[in-house]
Scaffold this motif. Structure first.
Motif, mmCIF file in Angstrom:
data_model
loop_
_atom_site.group_PDB
_atom_site.id
_atom_site.type_symbol
_atom_site.label_atom_id
_atom_site.label_comp_id
_atom_site.label_asym_id
_atom_site.label_seq_id
_atom_site.Cartn_x
_atom_site.Cartn_y
_atom_site.Cartn_z
ATOM 1 N N VAL A 98 -19.971 -73.451 -24.413
ATOM 2 C CA VAL A 98 -19.176 -72.301 -23.995
ATOM 3 C C VAL A 98 -19.636 -71.864 -22.601
ATOM 4 O O VAL A 98 -20.830 -71.675 -22.364
ATOM 5 N N THR A 99 -18.674 -71.739 -21.689
ATOM 6 C CA THR A 99 -19.003 -71.331 -20.325
ATOM 7 C C THR A 99 -19.342 -69.845 -20.290
ATOM 8 O O THR A 99 -18.945 -69.076 -21.175
ATOM 9 N N GLU A 100 -20.069 -69.454 -19.266
ATOM 10 C CA GLU A 100 -20.491 -68.060 -19.150
ATOM 11 C C GLU A 100 -19.274 -67.159 -19.004
ATOM 12 O O GLU A 100 -18.405 -67.388 -18.165
ATOM 13 N N ASP A 101 -19.208 -66.146 -19.834
ATOM 14 C CA ASP A 101 -18.071 -65.230 -19.839
ATOM 15 C C ASP A 101 -18.555 -63.854 -20.275
ATOM 16 O O ASP A 101 -18.793 -63.626 -21.460
ATOM 17 N N PRO A 102 -18.729 -62.926 -19.333
ATOM 18 C CA PRO A 102 -19.245 -61.602 -19.684
ATOM 19 C C PRO A 102 -18.385 -60.866 -20.713
ATOM 20 O O PRO A 102 -18.909 -60.103 -21.525
ATOM 21 N N LEU A 103 -17.074 -61.100 -20.699
ATOM 22 C CA LEU A 103 -16.213 -60.427 -21.674
ATOM 23 C C LEU A 103 -16.483 -60.925 -23.087
ATOM 24 O O LEU A 103 -16.575 -60.133 -24.028
ATOM 25 N N LEU A 104 -16.626 -62.242 -23.238
ATOM 26 C CA LEU A 104 -16.950 -62.791 -24.561
ATOM 27 C C LEU A 104 -18.325 -62.327 -25.021
ATOM 28 O O LEU A 104 -18.509 -61.935 -26.176
ATOM 29 N N ASP A 105 -19.288 -62.391 -24.116
ATOM 30 C CA ASP A 105 -20.643 -61.951 -24.472
ATOM 31 C C ASP A 105 -20.640 -60.476 -24.881
ATOM 32 O O ASP A 105 -21.302 -60.081 -25.850
ATOM 33 N N GLY A 106 -19.887 -59.663 -24.136
ATOM 34 C CA GLY A 106 -19.817 -58.239 -24.455
ATOM 35 C C GLY A 106 -19.204 -57.988 -25.816
ATOM 36 O O GLY A 106 -19.676 -57.141 -26.585
ATOM 37 N N ALA A 107 -18.135 -58.738 -26.136
ATOM 38 C CA ALA A 107 -17.508 -58.598 -27.452
ATOM 39 C C ALA A 107 -18.472 -59.005 -28.557
ATOM 40 O O ALA A 107 -18.529 -58.379 -29.628
ATOM 41 N N ALA A 108 -19.250 -60.050 -28.308
ATOM 42 C CA ALA A 108 -20.228 -60.500 -29.302
ATOM 43 C C ALA A 108 -21.308 -59.448 -29.536
ATOM 44 O O ALA A 108 -21.684 -59.166 -30.681
ATOM 45 N N VAL A 109 -21.796 -58.835 -28.463
ATOM 46 C CA VAL A 109 -22.845 -57.818 -28.599
ATOM 47 C C VAL A 109 -22.306 -56.590 -29.341
ATOM 48 O O VAL A 109 -22.994 -56.029 -30.216
ATOM 49 N N GLN A 110 -21.087 -56.167 -29.019
ATOM 50 C CA GLN A 110 -20.489 -55.043 -29.751
ATOM 51 C C GLN A 110 -20.358 -55.366 -31.237
ATOM 52 O O GLN A 110 -20.615 -54.507 -32.098
ATOM 53 N N THR A 111 -19.970 -56.576 -31.523
ATOM 54 C CA THR A 111 -19.854 -57.016 -32.919
ATOM 55 C C THR A 111 -21.207 -56.974 -33.611
ATOM 56 O O THR A 111 -21.333 -56.471 -34.736
ATOM 57 N N LEU A 112 -22.216 -57.472 -32.961
ATOM 58 C CA LEU A 112 -23.566 -57.484 -33.543
ATOM 59 C C LEU A 112 -24.095 -56.068 -33.741
ATOM 60 O O LEU A 112 -24.722 -55.769 -34.769
ATOM 61 N N ASP A 113 -23.858 -55.186 -32.775
ATOM 62 C CA ASP A 113 -24.299 -53.796 -32.909
ATOM 63 C C ASP A 113 -23.684 -53.145 -34.143
ATOM 64 O O ASP A 113 -24.371 -52.449 -34.910
ATOM 65 N N GLU A 114 -22.385 -53.356 -34.335
ATOM 66 C CA GLU A 114 -21.708 -52.735 -35.473
ATOM 67 C C GLU A 114 -22.116 -53.390 -36.785
ATOM 68 O O GLU A 114 -22.277 -52.710 -37.807
ATOM 69 N N LEU A 115 -22.295 -54.703 -36.778
ATOM 70 C CA LEU A 115 -22.802 -55.367 -37.985
ATOM 71 C C LEU A 115 -24.160 -54.802 -38.392
ATOM 72 O O LEU A 115 -24.426 -54.579 -39.576
ATOM 73 N N LEU A 116 -25.023 -54.588 -37.411
ATOM 74 C CA LEU A 116 -26.349 -54.063 -37.708
ATOM 75 C C LEU A 116 -26.267 -52.636 -38.231
ATOM 76 O O LEU A 116 -26.950 -52.271 -39.199
#
Length: 197
Positions: A162-180
């Motif tokens: 997967v190529t570097e993509d700040p939008l994808l990374d940001g969505a992943a971090v938001q998902t992880l924060d809410e999962l936690l």
């Protein structure tokens, strides 16, 4: 006993030759490990290789007859939360994932779940909508946050990463924060909230 990190399983659903799902699973695992809120495991259904449902008794009973089911039960039982990495096939999710879910019952319950979906213009979102009906029936708790990857093939480099993509990374971090956050509410013994302030 309070664990400092709950277990997050990232379950890669696609098993077909030439799949891109494993690349997105690898990427999400990397982001999750950097996030630091979970102990992260990747579960690849191509490696699990379950047969089509072959248990004679209802999964609610947890009276499994086959070793592959007992092993799958033990794997899923140890997780505190899940992320399904799912393709979209004909406006839905794939049969291998449905089969893997249906093998079990109690092991899934009272755990937060989210999705990394991928596909064409819709980014796999129709597969996710179908999955939400299934996971709630098993008493999993889907969160709003997820990662939906449109035109998935354009997100990979020549090596399939997967190529570097700040939008994808940001969505992943938001998902992880809410999962936690939700995991702390659903399974408080699995999360030491002091670790993250």
């Amino acid at each position: 006993m309070v664990h400092s990190c709950p277990v997050l399983q990232v379950i890669v659903a696609s098993t077909r030759p030439g799949r891109v799902g494993k690349s997105f699973g690898d990427w999400f695992v990397r982001v999750a490990e950097q996030h630091g809120g979970f102990e992260v495991e990747q579960i690849d259904l191509a490696q699990v290789n379950l047969p089509f449902m072959d248990e004679p008794k209802h999964p609610k009973l947890r009276d499994y007859q086959h070793q592959h089911t007992k092993d799958w039960s033990a794997t899923i039982d140890r997780a505190d939360a899940y992320v399904f990495v799912t393709p979209e096939y004909n406006y839905g999710y794939n049969a291998v994932l449905k089969n893997a879910i249906d093998f079990l019952n109690q092991e899934w319950a009272d755990k937060a779940v989210s999705f990394v979906s991928y596909g064409g213009i819709a980014g796999g979102t129709r597969a996710v909508q179908q999955l939400k009906q299934v996971v709630t029936t098993l008493r999993m708790v889907p969160i709003f946050e997820s990662v939906n990857i449109a035109f998935a093939g354009t997100k990979l480099d020549e090596n399939g990463r997967v190529t570097e993509d700040p939008l994808l990374d940001g969505a992943a971090v938001q998902t992880l924060d809410e999962l936690l956050r939700l995991t702390a509410a659903l399974r408080p013994d699995s999360v030491d909230t002091r670790d993250r302030g």
